[in-house]
Motif scaffolding. Structure first.
Motif, PDB file in Angstrom:
ATOM      1  N   ILE A 229       0.863  -1.174   0.000  1.00 51.70           N
ATOM      2  CA  ILE A 229       0.000   0.000   0.000  1.00 51.70           C
ATOM      3  C   ILE A 229       0.901   1.226   0.000  1.00 51.70           C
ATOM      4  O   ILE A 229       1.785   1.358   0.830  1.00 51.70           O
ATOM      5  N   GLY A 230       0.672   2.095  -0.948  1.00 44.07           N
ATOM      6  CA  GLY A 230       1.422   3.340  -1.032  1.00 44.07           C
ATOM      7  C   GLY A 230       0.435   4.489  -1.004  1.00 44.07           C
ATOM      8  O   GLY A 230      -0.516   4.485  -0.235  1.00 44.07           O
ATOM      9  N   GLY A 231       0.643   5.447  -1.861  1.00 47.57           N
ATOM     10  CA  GLY A 231      -0.304   6.532  -2.015  1.00 47.57           C
ATOM     11  C   GLY A 231      -0.103   7.715  -1.103  1.00 47.57           C
ATOM     12  O   GLY A 231      -0.791   8.724  -1.237  1.00 47.57           O
TER      13      GLY A 231
ATOM     14  N   ARG B  55      -2.294  -4.199  -6.495  1.00 49.74           N
ATOM     15  CA  ARG B  55      -3.244  -4.457  -5.410  1.00 49.74           C
ATOM     16  C   ARG B  55      -3.088  -3.415  -4.302  1.00 49.74           C
ATOM     17  O   ARG B  55      -4.068  -2.882  -3.782  1.00 49.74           O
ATOM     18  N   GLY B  56      -1.860  -3.095  -3.941  1.00 50.01           N
ATOM     19  CA  GLY B  56      -1.613  -2.072  -2.931  1.00 50.01           C
ATOM     20  C   GLY B  56      -2.110  -0.704  -3.372  1.00 50.01           C
ATOM     21  O   GLY B  56      -2.647   0.066  -2.568  1.00 50.01           O
ATOM     22  N   GLY B  57      -1.953  -0.392  -4.663  1.00 46.60           N
ATOM     23  CA  GLY B  57      -2.475   0.871  -5.191  1.00 46.60           C
ATOM     24  C   GLY B  57      -3.985   0.935  -5.086  1.00 46.60           C
ATOM     25  O   GLY B  57      -4.555   1.990  -4.790  1.00 46.60           O
ATOM     26  N   GLY B  58      -4.649  -0.200  -5.320  1.00 46.56           N
ATOM     27  CA  GLY B  58      -6.098  -0.258  -5.163  1.00 46.56           C
ATOM     28  C   GLY B  58      -6.521  -0.045  -3.724  1.00 46.56           C
ATOM     29  O   GLY B  58      -7.500   0.663  -3.444  1.00 46.56           O
ATOM     30  N   GLU B  59      -5.785  -0.635  -2.791  1.00 50.51           N
ATOM     31  CA  GLU B  59      -6.091  -0.439  -1.367  1.00 50.51           C
ATOM     32  C   GLU B  59      -5.927   1.026  -0.980  1.00 50.51           C
ATOM     33  O   GLU B  59      -6.751   1.580  -0.250  1.00 50.51           O
ATOM     34  N   ALA B  60      -4.881   1.661  -1.484  1.00 47.34           N
ATOM     35  CA  ALA B  60      -4.663   3.084  -1.197  1.00 47.34           C
ATOM     36  C   ALA B  60      -5.785   3.933  -1.798  1.00 47.34           C
ATOM     37  O   ALA B  60      -6.259   4.879  -1.172  1.00 47.34           O
TER      38      ALA B  60
ATOM     39  N   SER C 162      -5.753  -4.320  -9.098  1.00 47.81           N
ATOM     40  CA  SER C 162      -6.048  -3.031  -8.462  1.00 47.81           C
ATOM     41  C   SER C 162      -7.488  -2.990  -7.969  1.00 47.81           C
ATOM     42  O   SER C 162      -7.768  -2.404  -6.913  1.00 47.81           O
ATOM     43  N   ARG C 163      -8.407  -3.610  -8.688  1.00 53.08           N
ATOM     44  CA  ARG C 163      -9.813  -3.635  -8.257  1.00 53.08           C
ATOM     45  C   ARG C 163     -10.002  -4.535  -7.037  1.00 53.08           C
ATOM     46  O   ARG C 163     -10.764  -4.216  -6.133  1.00 53.08           O
ATOM     47  N   ILE C 164      -9.301  -5.643  -7.003  1.00 51.07           N
ATOM     48  CA  ILE C 164      -9.336  -6.513  -5.812  1.00 51.07           C
ATOM     49  C   ILE C 164      -8.776  -5.747  -4.615  1.00 51.07           C
ATOM     50  O   ILE C 164      -9.322  -5.788  -3.517  1.00 51.07           O
ATOM     51  N   GLY C 165      -7.680  -5.030  -4.836  1.00 51.17           N
ATOM     52  CA  GLY C 165      -7.087  -4.236  -3.768  1.00 51.17           C
ATOM     53  C   GLY C 165      -8.040  -3.174  -3.249  1.00 51.17           C
ATOM     54  O   GLY C 165      -8.141  -2.953  -2.041  1.00 51.17           O
ATOM     55  N   ARG C 166      -8.769  -2.527  -4.146  1.00 51.94           N
ATOM     56  CA  ARG C 166      -9.728  -1.506  -3.719  1.00 51.94           C
ATOM     57  C   ARG C 166     -10.811  -2.131  -2.845  1.00 51.94           C
ATOM     58  O   ARG C 166     -11.184  -1.588  -1.810  1.00 51.94           O
ATOM     59  N   PHE C 167     -11.325  -3.295  -3.264  1.00 53.40           N
ATOM     60  CA  PHE C 167     -12.334  -3.992  -2.468  1.00 53.40           C
ATOM     61  C   PHE C 167     -11.775  -4.347  -1.093  1.00 53.40           C
ATOM     62  O   PHE C 167     -12.394  -4.091  -0.064  1.00 53.40           O
TER      63      PHE C 167
END
Length: 181
Positions: free
Chosen positions: A21-23, A66-71, A134-139
């Protein structure tokens, strides 16, 4: 900015965590913009990022997506906070963690082939798999942060460091005031 009460929603990558996770750099840019700073781009600027050979592989690339999606799930709170407080029942529902989770599920269920390739295959170099990560990470980001979404949204809405003019515009920090978004 920090003296005015700004607190990060994101803290960046630390140590040898598997999560990427970054951002936090994007978040600080949003915060500076909301505090009245202007952005600009100088075409002469060149950025060179050095990575170790161990990071130059598909597994790392997928974990970064995935980390970008979480961020992104946390950065969405800035956009939500700039809208006027929910006046309708539907708007209040759209600010709940479960609505945000359902909204992030749409690309997963509407692209089952890509989702299955993402889950069961290495799919080295597959751009669709990278997008799906990235979509999985966002979820995952919405679900993992579900207890924090409402209080952090309220904290952002009440933040004294956000200038009032950004609260009035539907475009928020991206309102056209001569600065480059």
């Amino acid at each position: 900015l920090f003296a005015a009460g700004f607190k990060h929603l994101l803290s960046g990558r630390h140590g040898k965590s598997k999560s990427l996770i970054g951002g936090e750099d994007t978040e600080i840019c949003f915060a500076l913009r909301l505090n009245g700073w202007r952005w600009w781009r100088d075409p002469r600027l060149r950025f060179q990022h050095f990575m170790t050979a161990a990071r130059l592989n598909w597994d790392y690339c997928r974990r970064m997506a995935r980390g970008g999606g979480e961020a992104a799930a946390r950065l969405d709170l800035y956009e939500m906070a700039l809208l006027p407080e929910a006046a309708t029942s539907l708007r209040r529902i759209k600010e709940t963690w479960w609505w945000l989770a359902l909204r992030t599920l749409k690309p997963l269920v509407s692209n089952p082939g890509v989702f299955l390739r993402c889950i069961f295959f290495q799919a080295c170099g597959d751009v669709q798999v990278h997008w799906m990560e990235s979509r999985i990470g966002r979820f995952m980001g919405v679900v993992e942060w579900r207890r924090h979404i409402a209080p952090e949204l309220l904290r952002l809405r009440c933040a004294s460091w956000i200038l009032p003019q950004y609260r009035k515009s539907p475009q928020g920090m991206f309102a056209n005031d001569g600065a480059t978004p």
